[in-house]
Design an enzyme around this catalytic site. Structure first.
Site, short mmCIF file in Angstrom:
data_model
loop_
_atom_site.label_atom_id
_atom_site.label_comp_id
_atom_site.label_asym_id
_atom_site.label_seq_id
_atom_site.Cartn_x
_atom_site.Cartn_y
_atom_site.Cartn_z
CB VAL A 118 -0.97 0.04 1.19
CG1 VAL A 118 -2.05 -1.00 1.05
CG2 VAL A 118 -0.24 -0.09 2.52
CE1 TYR A 119 3.67 1.44 4.20
CE2 TYR A 119 5.93 0.84 3.79
CZ TYR A 119 4.87 0.97 4.66
OH TYR A 119 5.03 0.61 5.98
#
Length: 343
Positions: free
Chosen positions: A52-53
């Site tokens: 999710v970064y």
């Protein structure tokens, strides 16, 4: 750079890890690669990311760096899965479907057939724990993952994870990645003693409290401009209104006093306190620039003495909840809290 065993496992990590949440968001690809180069030059080997970064961009940047520099065998790559990468209600959670798809996508972005450490990013109350643990075990058996771990769980959740994985003979978690810093010490009530008892390595994120412990903020001076809180004052657990308390400023004043006496930065003192705490394997740094990373790496040259550690530990100790923790501690039945020097 010192390397430590990750809990009771054979996995060894550099005592500082490079967090990459800024990659592709606050730091462009050239700046991200420069950070990776400097970190490896300093002896660092542990690189932490998550799908999710920046919606996978962080992993892709790391993958291109590995392909360009040929460092795959020289570093330990950890990534995480659990949170949504899109808008579909099916695209989230710690169930078999999502984690399998998430890991495969992470491996493609990283350009590798395996990662050294795969961590579930947070507890998932909607998925049976057995399904999650069996899925992780399958990743290890398939050779896609060398070790497994978790992030963002409570003490009782960690206990369930460990007991069920042992009972079924599934891959046992070797790491836990929690928030831990001078401003946030909640893990010391149950999570950290549990990790110490069970041989689980602790990999603190946000060791600088989202920038609060760098000394860049001032009492009664609401931030503005090009800082994390200046751009987003309501930023999660780091929000200005949440942390703008007398306790926070007293801790920051003490950190700056120690830093001034040592000719060090506030960041270096704060990072050293976390690095020297029991159970900590690797402290995950999160820098926007190479200059910030350079300052963080300087914390390796700062070893706090007993008086300095004691001063910061006592000052930053949050009130113990009266029940059950205070009650049990008063009867001598809560040694973990005392052993950590938190009371």
């Amino acid at each position: 750079m010192e390397h430590r065993a990750c809990g009771a496992s054979g996995l060894r990590l550099s005592v500082l890890g490079l967090g990459t949440m800024t990659f592709g968001a606050e730091t462009d690809e050239a700046g991200s690669h420069a950070q990776l180069d400097r970190f490896v030059d300093a002896g660092g080997t542990f690189i932490d990311t998550a799908d999710v970064y920046t919606r996978g961009t962080s992993e892709s940047i790391i993958g291109r760096w590995i392909a360009d520099r040929g460092h795959h065998d020289d570093v330990v790559i950890a990534t995480k899965g659990r949170f949504a990468m899109g808008d579909s209600p099916l695209d989230a959670g710690a169930g078999r479907r999502h984690l399998t798809r998430a890991l495969d996508a992470s491996l493609r972005r990283l350009g590798t057939d395996h990662v050294d450490l795969y961590q579930v990013h947070c507890w998932d109350p909607r998925t049976p724990l057995a399904e999650t643990l069996e899925t992780l075990d399958g990743f290890v058996r398939d050779g896609k993952v060398r070790h497994v771990g978790w992030s963002n769980v409570t003490g009782w959740q960690l206990q369930r994870i460990l007991r069920l994985s042992e009972a079924e003979g599934w891959a046992r978690p070797v790491s836990l990645q929690p928030q831990y810093n001078l401003l946030e010490r909640g893990i010391e009530l149950e999570v950290l003693p549990q990790c110490l008892e069970e041989g689980v390595g602790v990999l603190p994120w946000s060791p600088l409290g989202g920038g609060w412990l760098t000394g860049k903020y001032r009492r009664d001076d609401r931030p503005s401009g090009a800082t994390r809180l200046g751009e987003d004052p309501e930023r999660g657990v780091e929000a200005w209104d949440r942390r703008n308390t007398e306790r926070t400023w007293d801790i920051i004043d003490a950190v700056q006093a120690i830093a001034g006496g040592r000719g060090a930065s506030a960041s270096q003192v704060s990072l050293s306190w976390v690095r020297q705490r029991p159970g900590v394997t690797s402290v995950i740094l999160g820098a926007r620039t190479v200059e910030q990373l350079e300052d963080n790496l300087g914390s390796l040259d700062v070893t706090l003495g007993d008086v300095e550690m004691g001063t910061l530990t006592v000052l930053s100790t949050p009130p113990m909840p009266d029940y059950p923790y205070g009650f049990v501690a008063d009867e001598g039945g809560y040694p973990g809290w005392d052993d950590l020097g938190a009371r």
